[in-house]
Design a protein around this motif. Structure first.
Motif, PDB file in Angstrom:
ATOM      1  N   ARG A  25      28.469 -82.936 -43.809  1.00  0.00           N
ATOM      2  CA  ARG A  25      27.268 -82.467 -43.114  1.00  0.00           C
ATOM      3  C   ARG A  25      26.921 -83.397 -41.949  1.00  0.00           C
ATOM      4  O   ARG A  25      26.558 -82.934 -40.870  1.00  0.00           O
ATOM      5  N   HIS A  26      27.024 -84.697 -42.199  1.00  0.00           N
ATOM      6  CA  HIS A  26      26.739 -85.675 -41.145  1.00  0.00           C
ATOM      7  C   HIS A  26      27.665 -85.443 -39.947  1.00  0.00           C
ATOM      8  O   HIS A  26      27.206 -85.396 -38.804  1.00  0.00           O
ATOM      9  N   LEU A  27      28.943 -85.307 -40.220  1.00  0.00           N
ATOM     10  CA  LEU A  27      29.907 -85.119 -39.137  1.00  0.00           C
ATOM     11  C   LEU A  27      29.713 -83.787 -38.432  1.00  0.00           C
ATOM     12  O   LEU A  27      29.817 -83.702 -37.202  1.00  0.00           O
ATOM     13  N   LEU A  28      29.419 -82.743 -39.206  1.00  0.00           N
ATOM     14  CA  LEU A  28      29.226 -81.422 -38.620  1.00  0.00           C
ATOM     15  C   LEU A  28      28.001 -81.390 -37.711  1.00  0.00           C
ATOM     16  O   LEU A  28      27.966 -80.627 -36.745  1.00  0.00           O
ATOM     17  N   ALA A  29      27.036 -82.230 -37.984  1.00  0.00           N
ATOM     18  CA  ALA A  29      25.838 -82.294 -37.143  1.00  0.00           C
ATOM     19  C   ALA A  29      26.068 -83.074 -35.855  1.00  0.00           C
ATOM     20  O   ALA A  29      25.208 -83.069 -34.980  1.00  0.00           O
ATOM     21  N   ARG A  30      27.222 -83.709 -35.737  1.00  0.00           N
ATOM     22  CA  ARG A  30      27.466 -84.556 -34.574  1.00  0.00           C
ATOM     23  C   ARG A  30      28.733 -84.229 -33.798  1.00  0.00           C
ATOM     24  O   ARG A  30      28.923 -84.700 -32.687  1.00  0.00           O
ATOM     25  N   ALA A  69      32.045 -81.162 -33.048  1.00  0.00           N
ATOM     26  CA  ALA A  69      32.537 -79.791 -33.188  1.00  0.00           C
ATOM     27  C   ALA A  69      33.421 -79.705 -34.425  1.00  0.00           C
ATOM     28  O   ALA A  69      34.157 -80.644 -34.747  1.00  0.00           O
ATOM     29  N   HIS A  70      33.344 -78.579 -35.103  1.00  0.00           N
ATOM     30  CA  HIS A  70      34.133 -78.343 -36.318  1.00  0.00           C
ATOM     31  C   HIS A  70      35.613 -78.672 -36.089  1.00  0.00           C
ATOM     32  O   HIS A  70      36.255 -79.332 -36.904  1.00  0.00           O
ATOM     33  N   ALA A  71      36.162 -78.226 -34.965  1.00  0.00           N
ATOM     34  CA  ALA A  71      37.588 -78.413 -34.672  1.00  0.00           C
ATOM     35  C   ALA A  71      37.963 -79.886 -34.527  1.00  0.00           C
ATOM     36  O   ALA A  71      39.117 -80.257 -34.733  1.00  0.00           O
ATOM     37  N   ASP A  72      36.993 -80.731 -34.187  1.00  0.00           N
ATOM     38  CA  ASP A  72      37.276 -82.151 -33.973  1.00  0.00           C
ATOM     39  C   ASP A  72      37.178 -82.997 -35.234  1.00  0.00           C
ATOM     40  O   ASP A  72      37.485 -84.183 -35.206  1.00  0.00           O
ATOM     41  N   ILE A  73      36.747 -82.412 -36.337  1.00  0.00           N
ATOM     42  CA  ILE A  73      36.560 -83.162 -37.580  1.00  0.00           C
ATOM     43  C   ILE A  73      37.790 -83.004 -38.463  1.00  0.00           C
ATOM     44  O   ILE A  73      38.249 -81.891 -38.697  1.00  0.00           O
ATOM     45  N   THR A  74      38.303 -84.119 -38.945  1.00  0.00           N
ATOM     46  CA  THR A  74      39.456 -84.067 -39.860  1.00  0.00           C
ATOM     47  C   THR A  74      39.004 -84.425 -41.276  1.00  0.00           C
ATOM     48  O   THR A  74      37.940 -85.023 -41.470  1.00  0.00           O
ATOM     49  N   LEU A  75      39.825 -84.068 -42.235  1.00  0.00           N
ATOM     50  CA  LEU A  75      39.528 -84.464 -43.613  1.00  0.00           C
ATOM     51  C   LEU A  75      39.539 -85.976 -43.746  1.00  0.00           C
ATOM     52  O   LEU A  75      38.783 -86.542 -44.536  1.00  0.00           O
ATOM     53  N   LYS A  76      40.366 -86.633 -42.971  1.00  0.00           N
ATOM     54  CA  LYS A  76      40.397 -88.095 -42.979  1.00  0.00           C
ATOM     55  C   LYS A  76      39.046 -88.655 -42.520  1.00  0.00           C
ATOM     56  O   LYS A  76      38.532 -89.614 -43.096  1.00  0.00           O
ATOM     57  N   ASP A  77      38.445 -88.039 -41.494  1.00  0.00           N
ATOM     58  CA  ASP A  77      37.119 -88.462 -41.019  1.00  0.00           C
ATOM     59  C   ASP A  77      36.089 -88.331 -42.137  1.00  0.00           C
ATOM     60  O   ASP A  77      35.273 -89.231 -42.363  1.00  0.00           O
ATOM     61  N   VAL A  78      36.127 -87.191 -42.822  1.00  0.00           N
ATOM     62  CA  VAL A  78      35.180 -86.946 -43.910  1.00  0.00           C
ATOM     63  C   VAL A  78      35.392 -87.969 -45.021  1.00  0.00           C
ATOM     64  O   VAL A  78      34.442 -88.568 -45.533  1.00  0.00           O
ATOM     65  N   ALA A  79      36.656 -88.184 -45.388  1.00  0.00           N
ATOM     66  CA  ALA A  79      36.975 -89.119 -46.467  1.00  0.00           C
ATOM     67  C   ALA A  79      36.498 -90.531 -46.127  1.00  0.00           C
ATOM     68  O   ALA A  79      35.878 -91.205 -46.971  1.00  0.00           O
ATOM     69  N   PHE A  92      37.805 -79.939 -52.979  1.00  0.00           N
ATOM     70  CA  PHE A  92      37.438 -78.812 -52.118  1.00  0.00           C
ATOM     71  C   PHE A  92      38.620 -77.971 -51.646  1.00  0.00           C
ATOM     72  O   PHE A  92      38.397 -76.945 -51.008  1.00  0.00           O
ATOM     73  N   GLY A  93      39.829 -78.370 -51.917  1.00  0.00           N
ATOM     74  CA  GLY A  93      40.990 -77.553 -51.593  1.00  0.00           C
ATOM     75  C   GLY A  93      41.527 -77.755 -50.197  1.00  0.00           C
ATOM     76  O   GLY A  93      42.681 -78.116 -50.028  1.00  0.00           O
ATOM     77  N   ASN A  94      40.718 -77.520 -49.183  1.00  0.00           N
ATOM     78  CA  ASN A  94      41.141 -77.698 -47.797  1.00  0.00           C
ATOM     79  C   ASN A  94      39.906 -77.800 -46.907  1.00  0.00           C
ATOM     80  O   ASN A  94      38.769 -77.662 -47.385  1.00  0.00           O
ATOM     81  N   LYS A  95      40.133 -78.032 -45.641  1.00  0.00           N
ATOM     82  CA  LYS A  95      39.024 -78.222 -44.703  1.00  0.00           C
ATOM     83  C   LYS A  95      38.149 -76.972 -44.635  1.00  0.00           C
ATOM     84  O   LYS A  95      36.923 -77.066 -44.624  1.00  0.00           O
ATOM     85  N   GLU A  96      38.768 -75.800 -44.614  1.00  0.00           N
ATOM     86  CA  GLU A  96      37.988 -74.567 -44.507  1.00  0.00           C
ATOM     87  C   GLU A  96      37.074 -74.375 -45.717  1.00  0.00           C
ATOM     88  O   GLU A  96      35.926 -73.976 -45.573  1.00  0.00           O
ATOM     89  N   SER A  97      37.579 -74.663 -46.906  1.00  0.00           N
ATOM     90  CA  SER A  97      36.751 -74.532 -48.113  1.00  0.00           C
ATOM     91  C   SER A  97      35.598 -75.528 -48.101  1.00  0.00           C
ATOM     92  O   SER A  97      34.471 -75.203 -48.473  1.00  0.00           O
ATOM     93  N   LEU A  98      35.902 -76.750 -47.702  1.00  0.00           N
ATOM     94  CA  LEU A  98      34.858 -77.769 -47.621  1.00  0.00           C
ATOM     95  C   LEU A  98      33.764 -77.337 -46.652  1.00  0.00           C
ATOM     96  O   LEU A  98      32.579 -77.375 -46.975  1.00  0.00           O
ATOM     97  N   PHE A  99      34.163 -76.896 -45.457  1.00  0.00           N
ATOM     98  CA  PHE A  99      33.153 -76.556 -44.462  1.00  0.00           C
ATOM     99  C   PHE A  99      32.465 -75.231 -44.754  1.00  0.00           C
ATOM    100  O   PHE A  99      31.317 -75.032 -44.360  1.00  0.00           O
TER     101      PHE A  99
END
Length: 195
Positions: free
Chosen positions: A31-36, A38-48, A62-69
């Protein structure tokens, strides 16, 4: 190198993460990353990295990036808490909930919608979820004329409050006691809920 015992209950057994706390940390990071960004610029590594976990652990839960987001772009859990009060007390409750969420979790249950334009087609998903889970759910609780319009006006007041508190960081608002703000601002929101 000495061997490490991994028997359950042994003093040197690795500590096990609380699965729910880990999932919550991952969602908060996303959520923090999505608020700052673009979706396309966020990687699972960034989230982790932001959540303090490994990327494979994000995949495990969460399975994959799409499921998480898809989960991050849902407002259902936040909306349930936002709307969890009797109708005649709802305005004050919603004001308090928005401010306490910002103060205690660093996240507003509504402000993700402000960043929808950053996310291209995913912004459309965010907007649709917001309308269904927040605005339409609120409108369904209202009686009297124009419940949809009144719900949108009430939510607009809350988003404005959330922006001033969390994004503009109004110093007097942030220094005020939340119950005092709820006492002042809640009745204005309530006029849309019980005309």
């Amino acid at each position: 190198m000495s061997a490490v015992s991994t028997r359950p209950g042994s003093p040197s057994a690795p500590a096990r993460r609380d699965a729910e706390a880990t999932k919550a940390a991952i969602l908060k990071a996303a959520r923090h990353l999505l608020a700052r960004h673009a979706h396309a610029d966020i990687t699972l590594k960034d989230v982790a990295e932001r959540a303090g976990v490994s990327a494979p652990l994000v995949l495990k839960y969460f399975g994959n990036k799409e499921s998480l987001f898809a989960r991050v772009m849902s407002f259902d859990t936040d909306a349930a808490a936002l709307l969890a009060a009797p109708l005649d007390e709802l305005g004050r409750h919603m004001v308090r909930h928005v401010l306490e969420s910002q103060r205690d979790r660093g996240a507003d249950p509504l402000l993700r919608i402000v960043f929808a334009p950053l996310h291209g087609d995913h912004g459309d998903v965010l907007r649709a979820n917001f309308r269904a889970h927040v605005v339409d759910a609120l409108a369904a609780r209202l009686t009297g004329p124009d419940p949809g319009l009144r719900a949108e006006l009430a939510v607009a007041q809350l988003i404005g409050l959330g922006v001033m508190y969390g994004i503009a960081r109004g110093p007097r608002l942030r220094d005020a006691v939340i119950t005092d703000i709820a006492d002042r601002y809640g009745p204005a929101v309530q006029t849309q809920l019980t005309p």
